[in-house]
Scaffold this motif. Structure first.
Motif, mmCIF file in Angstrom:
data_model
loop_
_atom_site.group_PDB
_atom_site.id
_atom_site.type_symbol
_atom_site.label_atom_id
_atom_site.label_comp_id
_atom_site.label_asym_id
_atom_site.label_seq_id
_atom_site.Cartn_x
_atom_site.Cartn_y
_atom_site.Cartn_z
ATOM 1 N N GLY B 114 -46.795 -36.226 -15.795
ATOM 2 C CA GLY B 114 -47.598 -37.438 -15.989
ATOM 3 C C GLY B 114 -46.770 -38.695 -15.836
ATOM 4 O O GLY B 114 -47.180 -39.650 -15.156
ATOM 5 N N ILE B 115 -45.585 -38.689 -16.434
ATOM 6 C CA ILE B 115 -44.741 -39.896 -16.368
ATOM 7 C C ILE B 115 -44.315 -40.165 -14.931
ATOM 8 O O ILE B 115 -44.376 -41.305 -14.443
ATOM 9 C CB ILE B 115 -43.495 -39.727 -17.272
ATOM 10 C CG1 ILE B 115 -43.893 -39.924 -18.720
ATOM 11 C CG2 ILE B 115 -42.424 -40.747 -16.894
ATOM 12 C CD1 ILE B 115 -42.721 -39.948 -19.668
ATOM 13 N N SER B 116 -43.875 -39.124 -14.225
ATOM 14 C CA SER B 116 -43.388 -39.315 -12.849
ATOM 15 C C SER B 116 -44.487 -39.895 -11.968
ATOM 16 O O SER B 116 -44.270 -40.873 -11.242
ATOM 17 C CB SER B 116 -42.904 -37.986 -12.245
ATOM 18 O OG SER B 116 -41.974 -37.394 -13.088
ATOM 19 N N VAL B 117 -45.664 -39.260 -12.032
ATOM 20 C CA VAL B 117 -46.759 -39.702 -11.159
ATOM 21 C C VAL B 117 -47.271 -41.082 -11.574
ATOM 22 O O VAL B 117 -47.490 -41.964 -10.736
ATOM 23 C CB VAL B 117 -47.899 -38.652 -11.174
ATOM 24 C CG1 VAL B 117 -49.097 -39.148 -10.396
ATOM 25 C CG2 VAL B 117 -47.400 -37.338 -10.584
ATOM 26 N N ALA B 118 -47.419 -41.276 -12.878
ATOM 27 C CA ALA B 118 -47.959 -42.564 -13.341
ATOM 28 C C ALA B 118 -47.006 -43.708 -13.018
ATOM 29 O O ALA B 118 -47.439 -44.785 -12.584
ATOM 30 C CB ALA B 118 -48.210 -42.492 -14.841
ATOM 31 N N THR B 151 -38.676 -42.116 -4.428
ATOM 32 C CA THR B 151 -38.782 -41.606 -5.800
ATOM 33 C C THR B 151 -38.558 -40.094 -5.808
ATOM 34 O O THR B 151 -37.897 -39.561 -6.712
ATOM 35 C CB THR B 151 -40.175 -41.935 -6.381
ATOM 36 O OG1 THR B 151 -40.337 -43.347 -6.383
ATOM 37 C CG2 THR B 151 -40.316 -41.418 -7.800
ATOM 38 N N GLY B 152 -39.086 -39.427 -4.795
ATOM 39 C CA GLY B 152 -38.849 -37.980 -4.685
ATOM 40 C C GLY B 152 -37.361 -37.672 -4.614
ATOM 41 O O GLY B 152 -36.870 -36.738 -5.270
ATOM 42 N N ILE B 153 -36.631 -38.470 -3.852
ATOM 43 C CA ILE B 153 -35.172 -38.274 -3.763
ATOM 44 C C ILE B 153 -34.535 -38.489 -5.137
ATOM 45 O O ILE B 153 -33.665 -37.719 -5.568
ATOM 46 C CB ILE B 153 -34.580 -39.251 -2.720
ATOM 47 C CG1 ILE B 153 -35.025 -38.828 -1.323
ATOM 48 C CG2 ILE B 153 -33.058 -39.287 -2.807
ATOM 49 C CD1 ILE B 153 -34.622 -39.795 -0.241
ATOM 50 N N ALA B 202 -44.831 -39.916 7.073
ATOM 51 C CA ALA B 202 -45.637 -39.801 5.855
ATOM 52 C C ALA B 202 -45.540 -38.390 5.285
ATOM 53 O O ALA B 202 -45.434 -38.212 4.055
ATOM 54 C CB ALA B 202 -47.093 -40.151 6.167
ATOM 55 N N ILE B 203 -45.561 -37.388 6.167
ATOM 56 C CA ILE B 203 -45.473 -35.997 5.693
ATOM 57 C C ILE B 203 -44.116 -35.752 5.028
ATOM 58 O O ILE B 203 -44.032 -35.161 3.952
ATOM 59 C CB ILE B 203 -45.709 -35.017 6.872
ATOM 60 C CG1 ILE B 203 -47.173 -35.082 7.304
ATOM 61 C CG2 ILE B 203 -45.328 -33.600 6.483
ATOM 62 C CD1 ILE B 203 -47.474 -34.321 8.579
ATOM 63 N N CYS B 204 -43.039 -36.238 5.672
ATOM 64 C CA CYS B 204 -41.699 -36.036 5.104
ATOM 65 C C CYS B 204 -41.602 -36.687 3.723
ATOM 66 O O CYS B 204 -41.095 -36.083 2.768
ATOM 67 C CB CYS B 204 -40.635 -36.617 6.025
ATOM 68 S SG CYS B 204 -40.388 -35.636 7.504
ATOM 69 N N ALA B 205 -42.084 -37.935 3.633
ATOM 70 C CA ALA B 205 -42.017 -38.632 2.343
ATOM 71 C C ALA B 205 -42.839 -37.890 1.299
ATOM 72 O O ALA B 205 -42.405 -37.730 0.145
ATOM 73 C CB ALA B 205 -42.511 -40.067 2.504
ATOM 74 N N VAL B 208 -41.022 -34.690 0.161
ATOM 75 C CA VAL B 208 -39.892 -34.983 -0.736
ATOM 76 C C VAL B 208 -40.420 -35.396 -2.117
ATOM 77 O O VAL B 208 -39.895 -34.970 -3.149
ATOM 78 C CB VAL B 208 -38.996 -36.086 -0.135
ATOM 79 C CG1 VAL B 208 -37.935 -36.518 -1.124
ATOM 80 C CG2 VAL B 208 -38.323 -35.580 1.136
ATOM 81 N N PHE B 209 -41.484 -36.199 -2.131
ATOM 82 C CA PHE B 209 -42.050 -36.622 -3.416
ATOM 83 C C PHE B 209 -42.590 -35.416 -4.180
ATOM 84 O O PHE B 209 -42.328 -35.256 -5.382
ATOM 85 C CB PHE B 209 -43.162 -37.654 -3.187
ATOM 86 C CG PHE B 209 -43.825 -38.103 -4.454
ATOM 87 C CD1 PHE B 209 -43.120 -38.827 -5.401
ATOM 88 C CD2 PHE B 209 -45.154 -37.804 -4.710
ATOM 89 C CE1 PHE B 209 -43.727 -39.246 -6.581
ATOM 90 C CE2 PHE B 209 -45.769 -38.220 -5.887
ATOM 91 C CZ PHE B 209 -45.047 -38.940 -6.818
ATOM 92 N N ALA B 210 -43.322 -34.570 -3.462
ATOM 93 C CA ALA B 210 -43.895 -33.382 -4.116
ATOM 94 C C ALA B 210 -42.787 -32.481 -4.653
ATOM 95 O O ALA B 210 -42.879 -31.966 -5.780
ATOM 96 C CB ALA B 210 -44.772 -32.627 -3.124
#
Lengths: 502, 233
Positions: B114-118, B151-153, B202-205, B208-210
């Protein structure tokens, strides 16, 4: 055992303890783990940009503030801030405060280790860059002022970052310090002379007049002016010193009255140095070959550097360049050859070509094509003098170099209106001049129309110019040559209209 | 020994008071209190202030001409601010409790998720708001892609080197991405250099985020600072 020997032994023990503390800090520094990232940043950024430049010492060294300092300063400030938050982060402040060693020395050792690693990495990168340049360069030696300025910059940002970590300990201090440092390098676009105190501003931007602060061939024809680097080093060292002084005054540094007095002296000395440097920079003016600060300027720096030119022939025309650019002599001779043959025998056609120094003042006030242009055709016998234009690396860069030189020579030969000073009213014969330039350049420059004959908002020439060019270009070369021989004076004076072209 | 000197997380008492005084059922109040305490332990309020500072920087950059034109140079300042928000988000993964929290926190993965996504959403929203009413090169779509990817990185590096130092990886990526911007690299892995509608970037980003969110949700930031009794630095 006497009191003196006891005192000596105690002092030795104290120094040994300080050395041990420093050694421990060096071994435990977080910066060690960041060194591979610094190497990657150097390789991707500073080294590639430097390698794209011709192997001329100053050009290569200019990438130190432009890229290396920018990248390293973010990590130096961030990791120093992280190190500064250590006691607070580990909640060990109460434990280390009562130790016999002053807090200032303890914090100073941590800062020195972080900064020492950054400086070691920086100097290693400079060694690689200068080593490669030494192998490739054909003239001159390494400039040390950019190295000194960047080292002072790293010390300053590291000290400020560490101070931020000590005074505002928090998990966000380090990342925000790093981001602010990078922003400082990227965002300063001030017209104020004080903006020049931060070296990346000097390297990456221009001042209000759109002039480059230092010409691209600094240290080649004229000495690299150390005025601004001296002021920058003084300013950055002063800022670093002041930050360390404030560190000594902070609550966590502890210490007695003598240490606080020493911290006050250090702070005041740092601020005085920085203030003096800022005051000196306020008096700076743009000189032809760099920034001049009157109080720091050495008149001997204005004297040109003697050199034996490197020369080649194109038919009867001698083409000479500075030995620092010897690697480009064949390219320049090959590029100018077709234009020289085209105009050979005409009045005012050059019999000699010489590379000249980039005079940033003259090129900007003459209204020439760009800040680096400033090509001149004149003298008796006529000689074409040109400053080396900037060009990208690789085959495309060589093609652009050839194109720029051909265009510069043709513009100078026809006395194009673009050579007029800003504000001067061109004569009515500009379209005829553009037509002649286009036709003469067309056989070897496919972009001639766009470069010399197109309007300001268009890639193509006007229909009238295009029709005149078709007419003039359809003439046999001999007929064109004899018309030019008869009318070149009027064409240069702008007294030939499009309709008068054959 | 007494518990008189034990410190409570900042804001804990405030949260407790607010929840206890309300008419909410005990279970809901407890859940809300858990969420609030977790947010406070991760310094989320301070993180939101940091994100707001980055948004203010974006506004200032656009207002004062730090971002001019639409070339590679104009994208540097927005990219830095996007990396700044990503660094702040990555640093929030640092846990001050370590093993005890892992052993007892049943809801911990959901709280981390929740914190990461929010926070990522908040960062995108704030930067977009900072850039509103001004022309940002590549527009809001690029903000979404760049903030999410970087952010994923940061989240991945938090899982590897620990939350407290997780800001280093986004900074390093930014340096490489800036070089890619200036040199016109076309690989989608340096997505800040690609146009906003580039599908590969967009897919790469997104990948990485996921990956970053998944790893942090499952494992959290690495706790080596506690494991070795102090950690580096």
């Amino acid at each position: 055992m006497t009191t003196a020997s006891l005192s000596l032994r105690s002092r030795r023990r104290s120094w040994a303890g300080a050395g041990r503390l420093l050694r421990l800090e060096f071994r435990r520094s977080t910066m060690i783990w960041v060194l591979p990232l610094l190497a990657v940043a150097f390789w991707f950024d500073a080294y590639h940009f430097a390698d794209a430049n011709p192997p001329v010492w100053y050009l290569r060294a200019s990438e130190l503030p432009n890229h290396l300092l920018r990248d390293f300063s973010a990590f130096a400030a961030g990791v120093a801030a992280w190190t500064g938050t250590r006691d607070s982060r580990r909640r060990t402040l109460d434990m280390v405060m009562p130790t016999p060693r002053p807090g200032w020395a303890r914090l100073g050792a941590a800062w020195a280790a972080t900064t020492g690693w950054v400086l070691a990495a920086y100097l290693a990168c400079v060694a690689v860059l200068y080593g490669v340049t030494a192998v490739q360069a054909t003239w001159g030696g390494p400039p040390w002022w950019p190295v000194t300025v960047c080292a002072a910059g790293l010390v300053a940002v590291s000290a400020i970052g560490f101070l931020a970590g000590v005074l505002v300990p928090g998990r966000f201090t380090a990342p925000l310090t790093a981001v602010i440092t990078l922003l400082l390098s990227s965002a300063i676009r001030s017209a104020s002379p004080y903006a020049m105190l931060w070296p990346t501003t000097n390297a990456s931007t221009t001042n209000t007049g759109g002039l480059p602060l230092t010409p691209s061939d600094a240290g080649v024809f004229h000495h690299y002016l150390p005025d601004l680097p001296i002021a920058q080093t003084m300013f950055l060292a002063g800022i670093g010193l002041a930050a360390l002084g404030v560190l000594g005054l902070s609550r966590v540094a502890g210490g007695g009255r003598r240490l606080r007095a020493a911290a006050v002296v250090v702070t005041v000395a740092g601020l005085a140095a920085a203030g003096t440097a800022a005051g000196l920079t306020g008096t700076a003016r743009q000189g032809a070959y760099g920034v001049v600060i009157p109080a720091l300027h050495d008149a001997a720096s204005d004297r040109p550097i003697p050199y034996p030119p490197a020369c080649d022939h194109d038919g009867a025309v001698l083409v000479c360049m500075h030995p620092a650019y010897r690697a480009y002599l064949a390219d320049v001779t090959g590029a100018l050859g077709p234009v020289l043959r085209e105009v050979a025998g005409l009045p005012g056609a050059p019999v000699r070509v010489d590379q000249a120094a980039t005079d940033v003042l003259a090129s900007a006030t003459s209204g020439a094509l760009s800040a680096e242009a400033g090509s001149v055709l004149g003298g008796s016998p006529p000689a074409f003098r040109f400053p080396m234009p900037s060009f990208p690396p690789g085959a495309a860069g060589h093609a652009q170099l050839a194109e720029d030189l051909q265009e510069d020579l043709m513009v100078a030969f026809v006395n194009d209106a673009r050579l007029l000073p800003p504000g001067a009213q061109p004569a009515g014969g500009v379209p005829a001049q553009e037509t002649v330039e286009w036709v003469l350049l067309q056989p070897f420059d496919p972009w001639a129309e766009q470069d010399v004959a197109a309007g300001p908002d268009s890639d193509t020439a006007s229909p009238a110019v295009a029709a005149a060019a078709r007419r003039f270009g359809a003439l046999p070369a001999a007929a064109r040559h004899s018309w030019l021989a008869a009318h070149l004076g009027a064409l240069r004076a702008g007294r030939v209209s499009l309709g008068q072209l054959p | 020994m007494t518990a008189a000197g034990v410190r409570e997380p900042r804001g804990a008492r405030r949260g407790q008071g607010a929840l206890a005084s309300g008419p909410l059922p005990a279970r809901t109040a407890g859940a809300l209190r858990l969420v609030w305490l977790h947010l406070v332990s991760r310094r989320v309020p301070a993180a939101l202030a940091g994100l707001a500072a980055c948004a203010a920087g974006m506004r200032a950059g656009l207002a004062w001409g730090w971002v001019q034109g639409s070339g590679a140079g104009a994208q540097q300042v927005p990219l830095l601010l996007e990396a700044g928000t990503a660094s702040v988000i990555a640093v929030t993964t640092y846990s001050p409790f370590g093993e005890p929290e892992r052993a007892t926190g049943r809801w911990l993965p959901w709280l981390r998720l929740g914190i990461s996504v929010a926070l990522t959403g908040a960062a995108i929203g704030m930067l977009a708001a900072g850039a509103a009413a001004a022309r940002l090169p590549d527009g809001t779509l690029a903000i979404v892609r760049n903030v999410a990817g970087i952010t994923g990185i940061g989240l991945l590096s938090a899982a590897i080197i620990g939350g407290a130092l997780a800001w280093i990886a986004p900074m390093a990526y930014t340096v490489v991405a800036e070089f890619a911007l200036l040199e016109g690299w076309t690989t989608p892995w340096t997505w800040p250099g690609r146009p906003p509608h580039d599908r590969g970037a967009a897919i790469c980003a997104a990948v990485v985020f996921a990956a970053g969110v998944a790893v942090v949700t499952a494992r959290g930031g690495r706790d080596w600072v506690h494991a070795d009794g102090g950690g580096a630095g």
